[in-house]
Enzyme design. Structure first.
Site, PDB file in Angstrom:
ATOM      1  N   ASP A 208       0.874  -1.184   0.000  1.00  0.00           N
ATOM      2  CA  ASP A 208       0.000   0.000   0.000  1.00  0.00           C
ATOM      3  C   ASP A 208       0.906   1.226   0.000  1.00  0.00           C
ATOM      4  OD1 ASP A 208      -2.489   1.312   2.376  1.00  0.00           O
ATOM      5  OD2 ASP A 208      -1.771   2.011   0.417  1.00  0.00           O
TER       6      ASP A 208
ATOM      7  N   ASP B 154       2.887   6.445  -5.172  1.00  0.00           N
ATOM      8  CA  ASP B 154       3.125   6.163  -6.594  1.00  0.00           C
ATOM      9  C   ASP B 154       4.607   5.893  -6.865  1.00  0.00           C
ATOM     10  OD1 ASP B 154       0.666   8.656  -7.153  1.00  0.00           O
ATOM     11  OD2 ASP B 154       0.444   6.486  -7.406  1.00  0.00           O
TER      12      ASP B 154
ATOM     13  N   PRO C  31       9.892   8.150  -2.359  1.00  0.00           N
ATOM     14  CA  PRO C  31      10.222   6.978  -1.527  1.00  0.00           C
ATOM     15  C   PRO C  31       9.611   5.681  -2.056  1.00  0.00           C
ATOM     16  CG  PRO C  31       8.597   8.377  -0.417  1.00  0.00           C
ATOM     17  CD  PRO C  31       9.114   9.160  -1.602  1.00  0.00           C
TER      18      PRO C  31
HETATM   19  N1  SAM Z   1      -3.525   4.507  -0.756  1.00  0.00           N
HETATM   20  C1  SAM Z   1      -2.505   5.382  -1.072  1.00  0.00           C
HETATM   21  C2  SAM Z   1      -2.231   5.385  -2.540  1.00  0.00           C
HETATM   22  O1  SAM Z   1      -2.687   4.478  -3.226  1.00  0.00           O
HETATM   23  O2  SAM Z   1      -1.658   6.325  -3.047  1.00  0.00           O
HETATM   24  C3  SAM Z   1      -1.289   5.047  -0.297  1.00  0.00           C
HETATM   25  C4  SAM Z   1      -1.500   5.353   1.052  1.00  0.00           C
HETATM   26  S1  SAM Z   1      -0.214   5.034   2.145  1.00  0.00           S
HETATM   27  C5  SAM Z   1      -0.368   6.452   3.040  1.00  0.00           C
HETATM   28  C6  SAM Z   1       1.297   5.166   1.307  1.00  0.00           C
HETATM   29  C7  SAM Z   1       2.448   5.047   2.274  1.00  0.00           C
HETATM   30  O3  SAM Z   1       3.581   4.426   1.658  1.00  0.00           O
HETATM   31  C8  SAM Z   1       2.956   6.412   2.775  1.00  0.00           C
HETATM   32  O4  SAM Z   1       2.686   6.520   4.149  1.00  0.00           O
HETATM   33  C9  SAM Z   1       4.467   6.387   2.480  1.00  0.00           C
HETATM   34  O5  SAM Z   1       5.244   6.991   3.487  1.00  0.00           O
HETATM   35  C10 SAM Z   1       4.716   4.882   2.381  1.00  0.00           C
HETATM   36  N2  SAM Z   1       5.916   4.518   1.636  1.00  0.00           N
HETATM   37  C11 SAM Z   1       6.375   5.067   0.469  1.00  0.00           C
HETATM   38  N3  SAM Z   1       7.526   4.478   0.096  1.00  0.00           N
HETATM   39  C12 SAM Z   1       7.806   3.528   1.041  1.00  0.00           C
HETATM   40  C13 SAM Z   1       8.854   2.582   1.208  1.00  0.00           C
HETATM   41  N4  SAM Z   1       9.858   2.506   0.329  1.00  0.00           N
HETATM   42  N5  SAM Z   1       8.796   1.734   2.273  1.00  0.00           N
HETATM   43  C14 SAM Z   1       7.774   1.800   3.172  1.00  0.00           C
HETATM   44  N6  SAM Z   1       6.754   2.700   3.077  1.00  0.00           N
HETATM   45  C15 SAM Z   1       6.774   3.538   2.023  1.00  0.00           C
END
Ligand code: SAM
Length: 292
Positions: free
Chosen positions: A163, A166, A170
């Site tokens: 989850d 995009d 990160p």
């Molecule tokens: N539902 C949303 C979407 O489809 O766009 C995503 C929601 S969720 C909040 C996305 C999460 O992924 C964020 O909190 C972000 O910090 C986390 N994230 C991004 N890259 C990551 C990584 N490499 N490892 C772990 N978490 C990550």
């Protein structure tokens, strides 16, 4: 953010830049540049509190139930024997909330890169984040999901739910062949991976969908795609990938067993499950055009 007629508006420009989605802001709740991304929490009369990361809408109180039902329940209805779950990203908590509905699940490991997201959601979005305070099976770790799966033991999980944001910033690494191959290794024999599969309407999203699908098809023997209606995402219709070692998401659906659990869901049901995998022709053509 834009001020128009004294109204404050948040706008997200879709890939094509001549299309935008705007919400009138009732409140600006939180703005923070974290070590990983720009985090904003706003309030809109219709969509309620919503979170934006690096300018892209992530989750809203109004439609979060759709996304969180569909990231979790289809896999659980195909393999009700899932015991060990790994969640990557999902800092708003909605995915962990749905996973925690299953009493049969023994371990829920969650790897979120940005603690600031979790803390902001605990403060402003308890509808999804309250799980962080009341689920003993949840082991929340603040780390990079990419590094975590690289170092995780072989066959440790029955289900991985990605989850993420995009494929930029990160989240970029979570759309690579290396990541999918590590997920394959970390999954048990009957393992299932549910991953972000972007959209099929705007050119930019289609390119990302094709790239993700090519990499998944290269890595998993079964690689299907299913869709769901999320009004706050580009074009209002978004997709997940169902990547699996042995189970076919439709042929192996255990509808009777899942319905006997009597779980309360607002979007997902086992009839919709079948329909979600029955893709429109133009989407099927996009996926069929993917060279592996
Ligand atoms: N539902 C949303 C979407 O489809 O766009 C995503 C929601 S969720 C909040 C996305 C999460 O992924 C964020 O909190 C972000 O910090 C986390 N994230 C991004 N890259 C990551 C990584 N490499 N490892 C772990 N978490 C990550």
């Amino acid at each position: 953010m834009l001020i128009k007629n004294n109204d404050l508006w948040y706008s997200e420009y879709y890939m094509d830049d001549d299309v935008k989605w705007s919400l009138k802001l009732e409140e600006v709740l939180h703005v923070e540049q974290t070590p990983f991304q720009k985090l904003e929490m706003f309030k809109n009369e219709t969509f309620g509190v919503f979170m934006v990361l690096d300018g892209y809408t992530q989750v809203t109180e109004k439609d979060e139930f759709v996304y969180h039902d569909m990231i979790c329940h289809p896999a659980m209805a195909v393999n009700p024997d899932i015991k060990n779950v790994l969640i990557i990203g999902a800092g708003d908590g909605g995915t962990a909330r749905e996973v925690s509905k299953y009493k049969s699940i023994e371990k829920i490991d969650m790897v979120e890169i940005d603690e600031a997201v979790v803390r902001a959601c605990q403060k402003y979005m308890p509808i999804t984040a309250s799980v962080f305070d009341n689920e003993p099976r949840l082991n929340l770790m603040f780390a990079d999901g990419l590094k975590f799966v690289k170092e995780a033991p072989t066959g440790a999980y029955d289900l991985i739910l990605v989850d993420s944001t995009d494929p930029a910033g990160p989240g970029e690494g979570l759309f690579t062949v290396g990541f999918y191959q590590d997920c394959f290794r970390v999954l048990s024999e009957k393992g299932i991976l549910i991953n972000q599969h972007e959209g099929a309407f705007y050119e930019g999203d289609i390119e990302e969908m094709k790239k993700a699908h090519a990499k998944i098809k290269k890595t998993f023997p079964i690689a299907k795609v299913f869709g769901f209606n999320t009004p706050s995402y580009a074009s209002g219709y978004w997709y997940f990938g169902f990547a699996s070692k042995v189970f076919d998401p439709v042929a192996d659906l255990k509808a009777e067993q899942w319905n006997k659990l009597g779980l309360k869901t607002r979007y997902y049901n086992t009839e919709l499950h079948k329909g979600a995998f029955a893709l429109p022709n133009y989407v099927q053509e996009i996926l069929d055009s993917v060279e592996v």
